[in-house]
Design a protein around this motif. Structure first.
Motif, PDB file in Angstrom:
ATOM      1  N   GLN A   1       0.765  -1.376   0.022  1.00 35.18           N
ATOM      2  CA  GLN A   1       0.055   0.002  -0.091  1.00 35.18           C
ATOM      3  C   GLN A   1       0.780   1.171   0.043  1.00 35.18           C
ATOM      4  O   GLN A   1       0.552   2.057  -0.549  1.00 35.18           O
ATOM      5  CB  GLN A   1      -0.823  -0.104   1.136  1.00 35.18           C
ATOM      6  N   ALA A   2       1.961   1.187   0.703  1.00 27.19           N
ATOM      7  CA  ALA A   2       2.789   2.373   0.920  1.00 27.19           C
ATOM      8  C   ALA A   2       3.557   2.671  -0.562  1.00 27.19           C
ATOM      9  O   ALA A   2       3.568   3.734  -0.904  1.00 27.19           O
ATOM     10  CB  ALA A   2       3.854   2.137   1.881  1.00 27.19           C
ATOM     11  N   VAL A   3       3.849   1.778  -1.205  1.00 22.94           N
ATOM     12  CA  VAL A   3       4.516   1.699  -2.468  1.00 22.94           C
ATOM     13  C   VAL A   3       3.475   2.266  -3.622  1.00 22.94           C
ATOM     14  O   VAL A   3       3.767   3.270  -4.361  1.00 22.94           O
ATOM     15  CB  VAL A   3       5.042   0.233  -2.943  1.00 22.94           C
TER      16      VAL A   3
ATOM     17  N   LEU B   1       3.473   0.214 -12.153  1.00 24.78           N
ATOM     18  CA  LEU B   1       4.574  -0.496 -11.470  1.00 24.78           C
ATOM     19  C   LEU B   1       4.022  -1.945 -11.673  1.00 24.78           C
ATOM     20  O   LEU B   1       2.968  -2.258 -11.566  1.00 24.78           O
ATOM     21  CB  LEU B   1       4.621  -0.169  -9.923  1.00 24.78           C
ATOM     22  N   SER B   2       4.945  -2.679 -11.982  1.00 23.33           N
ATOM     23  CA  SER B   2       4.595  -4.147 -12.094  1.00 23.33           C
ATOM     24  C   SER B   2       5.748  -5.151 -11.552  1.00 23.33           C
ATOM     25  O   SER B   2       6.808  -4.506 -11.233  1.00 23.33           O
ATOM     26  CB  SER B   2       4.360  -4.798 -13.659  1.00 23.33           C
ATOM     27  N   ASP B   3       5.611  -6.560 -11.807  1.00 26.59           N
ATOM     28  CA  ASP B   3       6.615  -7.300 -11.082  1.00 26.59           C
ATOM     29  C   ASP B   3       6.984  -7.053  -9.801  1.00 26.59           C
ATOM     30  O   ASP B   3       8.237  -7.041  -9.440  1.00 26.59           O
ATOM     31  CB  ASP B   3       7.686  -7.425 -11.982  1.00 26.59           C
ATOM     32  N   HIS B   4       6.257  -6.952  -8.881  1.00 27.05           N
ATOM     33  CA  HIS B   4       6.360  -6.637  -7.509  1.00 27.05           C
ATOM     34  C   HIS B   4       6.720  -7.895  -6.629  1.00 27.05           C
ATOM     35  O   HIS B   4       6.433  -9.056  -6.894  1.00 27.05           O
ATOM     36  CB  HIS B   4       5.056  -6.061  -6.788  1.00 27.05           C
ATOM     37  N   THR B   5       7.944  -7.384  -5.844  1.00 29.53           N
ATOM     38  CA  THR B   5       8.244  -8.445  -4.658  1.00 29.53           C
ATOM     39  C   THR B   5       8.469  -7.656  -3.530  1.00 29.53           C
ATOM     40  O   THR B   5       8.966  -6.480  -3.479  1.00 29.53           O
ATOM     41  CB  THR B   5       9.672  -9.202  -4.976  1.00 29.53           C
ATOM     42  N   ILE B   6       8.076  -8.188  -2.344  1.00 28.63           N
ATOM     43  CA  ILE B   6       8.452  -7.605  -1.094  1.00 28.63           C
ATOM     44  C   ILE B   6       8.661  -8.666  -0.063  1.00 28.63           C
ATOM     45  O   ILE B   6       8.231  -9.718   0.006  1.00 28.63           O
ATOM     46  CB  ILE B   6       6.808  -6.962  -0.643  1.00 28.63           C
TER      47      ILE B   6
ATOM     48  N   ALA C   1      11.483  -3.882  -1.170  1.00 23.93           N
ATOM     49  CA  ALA C   1      10.443  -3.828  -2.368  1.00 23.93           C
ATOM     50  C   ALA C   1      11.169  -3.659  -3.545  1.00 23.93           C
ATOM     51  O   ALA C   1      12.256  -2.748  -3.745  1.00 23.93           O
ATOM     52  CB  ALA C   1       9.420  -2.669  -2.038  1.00 23.93           C
ATOM     53  N   ARG C   2      10.771  -4.464  -4.675  1.00 24.39           N
ATOM     54  CA  ARG C   2      11.317  -4.375  -6.114  1.00 24.39           C
ATOM     55  C   ARG C   2      10.142  -4.308  -7.050  1.00 24.39           C
ATOM     56  O   ARG C   2       8.875  -5.120  -6.737  1.00 24.39           O
ATOM     57  CB  ARG C   2      12.273  -5.719  -6.292  1.00 24.39           C
ATOM     58  N   HIS C   3      10.379  -3.556  -8.176  1.00 24.92           N
ATOM     59  CA  HIS C   3       9.339  -3.586  -9.052  1.00 24.92           C
ATOM     60  C   HIS C   3       9.735  -3.057 -10.331  1.00 24.92           C
ATOM     61  O   HIS C   3      10.879  -2.431 -10.356  1.00 24.92           O
ATOM     62  CB  HIS C   3       8.222  -2.834  -8.475  1.00 24.92           C
TER      63      HIS C   3
ATOM     64  N   LYS D   1      11.291   2.922 -18.778  1.00 23.30           N
ATOM     65  CA  LYS D   1      11.276   1.369 -18.208  1.00 23.30           C
ATOM     66  C   LYS D   1      12.548   1.121 -17.277  1.00 23.30           C
ATOM     67  O   LYS D   1      13.504   0.996 -17.877  1.00 23.30           O
ATOM     68  CB  LYS D   1      10.972   0.303 -19.170  1.00 23.30           C
ATOM     69  N   ILE D   2      12.346   1.242 -15.912  1.00 20.96           N
ATOM     70  CA  ILE D   2      13.450   0.873 -15.284  1.00 20.96           C
ATOM     71  C   ILE D   2      13.046  -0.036 -13.987  1.00 20.96           C
ATOM     72  O   ILE D   2      11.960  -0.182 -13.595  1.00 20.96           O
ATOM     73  CB  ILE D   2      13.939   2.163 -14.548  1.00 20.96           C
TER      74      ILE D   2
END
Length: 155
Positions: free
Chosen positions: A39-41, A95-100, A109-111, A127-128
């Motif tokens: 939610q913060a992201v 934002l896509s490809d989320h991992t936490i 957190a990565r995305h 795109k980064i």
């Protein structure tokens, strides 16, 4: 009182059940933290897109280190000022490809950040890959560090 095998079996089952409950409550707490970080992201994405200064200030730690894919590193004040005074008009930001991953009072957190923006009539696509470090401060998740990298171009 005489202790029988039945008593031992019941005591063992209760002990194992207690460990299971403790483990599942730990998993629930972890998933609650993961949801709070997600939610913060998302709140940060919206605040950047909408140039919401109050929200940016609330989401970022005072010690923020905000790294860009071109190598620039900004403080909290520099980052917020950059968002508020940007010349580009952001048309879309996803934002896509989320991992936490939760690590104590920190979260990694990565995305993938994909955006379309326009400056002086010229459209730019970005795109980064993004790495964010969030820290729980006073019960609230704050962005402590962020670094982005250019993604490899498809050949």
């Amino acid at each position: 009182m005489r202790i029988t095998r039945r008593h031992l079996a019941v005591a063992g089952a209760l002990a194992l059940g207690g460990v299971g409950l403790w483990r599942s409550s730990s998993a629930v707490a972890e998933s609650a933290d993961e949801a709070a970080v997600a939610q913060a992201v998302e709140a940060l994405r919206k605040a950047i897109f909408g140039q919401e200064k109050t929200q940016l200030e609330a989401l970022c730690a005072e010690q923020l280190s905000y790294g860009h894919s071109d190598g620039r590193v900004e403080t909290k004040a520099q980052f917020i000022n950059g968002v508020m005074t940007r010349k580009a008009i952001i048309k879309s930001l996803t934002l896509s490809d989320h991992t936490i991953a939760i690590v104590g009072t920190d979260a990694i957190a990565r995305h993938t950040w994909a955006s379309e923006s326009e400056t002086d009539g010229k459209t730019t696509s970005t795109k980064i890959g993004v790495l964010q470090v969030w820290q729980k401060q006073g019960g609230t998740w704050k962005l402590l560090a962020r670094q982005s990298v250019r993604t490899p171009q498809a050949t």
